[in-house]
Design an enzyme around this catalytic site. Structure first.
Site, PDB file in Angstrom:
ATOM      1  N   ASN A  24       1.483   3.465   3.968  1.00 47.21           N
ATOM      2  CA  ASN A  24       1.944   2.264   3.264  1.00 47.21           C
ATOM      3  C   ASN A  24       3.438   2.054   3.490  1.00 47.21           C
ATOM      4  OD1 ASN A  24       1.951   4.632   1.606  1.00 47.21           O
ATOM      5  ND2 ASN A  24       2.193   3.423  -0.252  1.00 47.21           N
ATOM      6  N   CYS A  40      -0.511  -1.906   2.624  1.00 45.92           N
ATOM      7  CA  CYS A  40      -1.231  -0.647   2.420  1.00 45.92           C
ATOM      8  C   CYS A  40      -1.398   0.108   3.733  1.00 45.92           C
ATOM      9  CB  CYS A  40      -2.622  -0.923   1.866  1.00 45.92           C
ATOM     10  SG  CYS A  40      -2.672  -1.559   0.194  1.00 45.92           S
ATOM     11  N   GLU A  78      -4.118   1.553   4.931  1.00 48.68           N
ATOM     12  CA  GLU A  78      -5.355   1.255   5.665  1.00 48.68           C
ATOM     13  C   GLU A  78      -5.182   0.023   6.547  1.00 48.68           C
ATOM     14  OE1 GLU A  78      -4.914   1.846   2.480  1.00 48.68           O
ATOM     15  OE2 GLU A  78      -6.641   2.824   1.545  1.00 48.68           O
ATOM     16  N   CYS A 136      -8.155  -0.016  -1.648  1.00 53.25           N
ATOM     17  CA  CYS A 136      -8.124  -1.174  -2.549  1.00 53.25           C
ATOM     18  C   CYS A 136      -9.018  -2.298  -2.013  1.00 53.25           C
ATOM     19  CB  CYS A 136      -6.692  -1.660  -2.742  1.00 53.25           C
ATOM     20  SG  CYS A 136      -6.057  -2.634  -1.349  1.00 53.25           S
ATOM     21  N   CYS A 140      -7.908  -4.003   1.233  1.00 54.08           N
ATOM     22  CA  CYS A 140      -8.147  -3.166   2.425  1.00 54.08           C
ATOM     23  C   CYS A 140      -9.628  -3.119   2.767  1.00 54.08           C
ATOM     24  CB  CYS A 140      -7.590  -1.765   2.214  1.00 54.08           C
ATOM     25  SG  CYS A 140      -5.778  -1.756   2.251  1.00 54.08           S
TER      26      CYS A 140
HETATM   27  N1  THU Z   1      -1.842   1.455  -1.378  1.00 60.32           N
HETATM   28  C1  THU Z   1      -2.363   1.767  -0.149  1.00 60.32           C
HETATM   29  O1  THU Z   1      -1.633   2.087   0.793  1.00 60.32           O
HETATM   30  N2  THU Z   1      -3.702   1.706  -0.014  1.00 60.32           N
HETATM   31  C2  THU Z   1      -4.571   1.354  -0.990  1.00 60.32           C
HETATM   32  O2  THU Z   1      -5.766   1.233  -0.722  1.00 60.32           O
HETATM   33  C3  THU Z   1      -4.101   1.140  -2.342  1.00 60.32           C
HETATM   34  C4  THU Z   1      -2.628   1.094  -2.518  1.00 60.32           C
HETATM   35  C5  THU Z   1      -0.386   1.461  -1.531  1.00 60.32           C
HETATM   36  C6  THU Z   1       0.236   0.112  -1.766  1.00 60.32           C
HETATM   37  C7  THU Z   1       1.508   0.481  -2.488  1.00 60.32           C
HETATM   38  O3  THU Z   1       2.500   0.811  -1.532  1.00 60.32           O
HETATM   39  C8  THU Z   1       1.147   1.750  -3.253  1.00 60.32           C
HETATM   40  O4  THU Z   1      -0.034   2.256  -2.645  1.00 60.32           O
HETATM   41  C9  THU Z   1       0.874   1.538  -4.740  1.00 60.32           C
HETATM   42  O5  THU Z   1      -0.045   0.533  -4.939  1.00 60.32           O
END
Ligand code: THU
Length: 160
Positions: free
Chosen positions: A62, A73, A75, A112, A115
């Site tokens: 991320n 994110c 992913e 999430c 993603c």
């Molecule tokens: N985040 C991800 O990288 N992947 C996910 O599927 C959920 C959230 C990151 C986004 C942000 O930088 C941090 O996690 C908190 O939400």
């Protein structure tokens, strides 16, 4: 009126040690990516490793921004890079791991919704399932045999 039930199935491993060798290797790559995340605002580091059918492994993490919604994110960082570099390759498998500086992440942390939607696009494009393993920092690892299993009622090109 009728009731429609939608089911999802996950396979849960007690630890990374229980994973098939190739999945454990990919998860290690996700750990390495996770530890390089740029997440100064949430302190929540996520790493993703993607195995392509040409043997390439793509990783991403991320990337946050002072203008919060501009961040991305792990992913999507990884899968968009894979799509941009290897447009004809299929995604075989993804491994995802998340840690937090605020509290322990001992249970599997799923991708999430945004993603899942992004990964769905590639699963539909390639017409073959993407295996997804996800976990926290340590502890149990969940496996889904496809993205579709994680996103019932997907919005896809068929409705456009
Ligand atoms: N985040 C991800 O990288 N992947 C996910 O599927 C959920 C959230 C990151 C986004 C942000 O930088 C941090 O996690 C908190 O939400």
């Amino acid at each position: 009126m009728k009731e429609v039930k939608i089911e999802s199935t996950l396979y849960v491993f007690e630890s990374i040690g229980e994973l098939p060798k190739e999945a454990a290797f990919l998860m290690q790559k996700a750990f390495e990516a996770r530890d390089k995340a740029y997440a100064p605002y949430s302190n929540f580091n996520v790493g993703t490793a993607i195995l392509l059918d040409n043997g390439e492994i793509i990783t991403g993490n991320n990337q946050e921004n002072a203008s919060y919604p501009s961040g991305l994110c792990a992913e999507r960082t990884a899968i968009y890079y894979a799509g941009s570099q290897y447009p004809d390759a299929k995604v075989v498998r993804m491994a995802i791991s998340a840690t937090s500086k605020n509290k322990p992440t001992l249970n599997p942390i799923p991708p999430c919704g945004a993603c899942r939607q992004a990964i769905a696009e590639y699963e539909i494009k390639q017409e073959s399932p993407i295996e997804i393993y996800f976990m926290g920092e340590t502890g149990k690892v969940a496996k889904s045999t496809s993205l579709a299993n994680l996103l019932p009622l997907v919005f896809d090109k068929s409705v456009l």
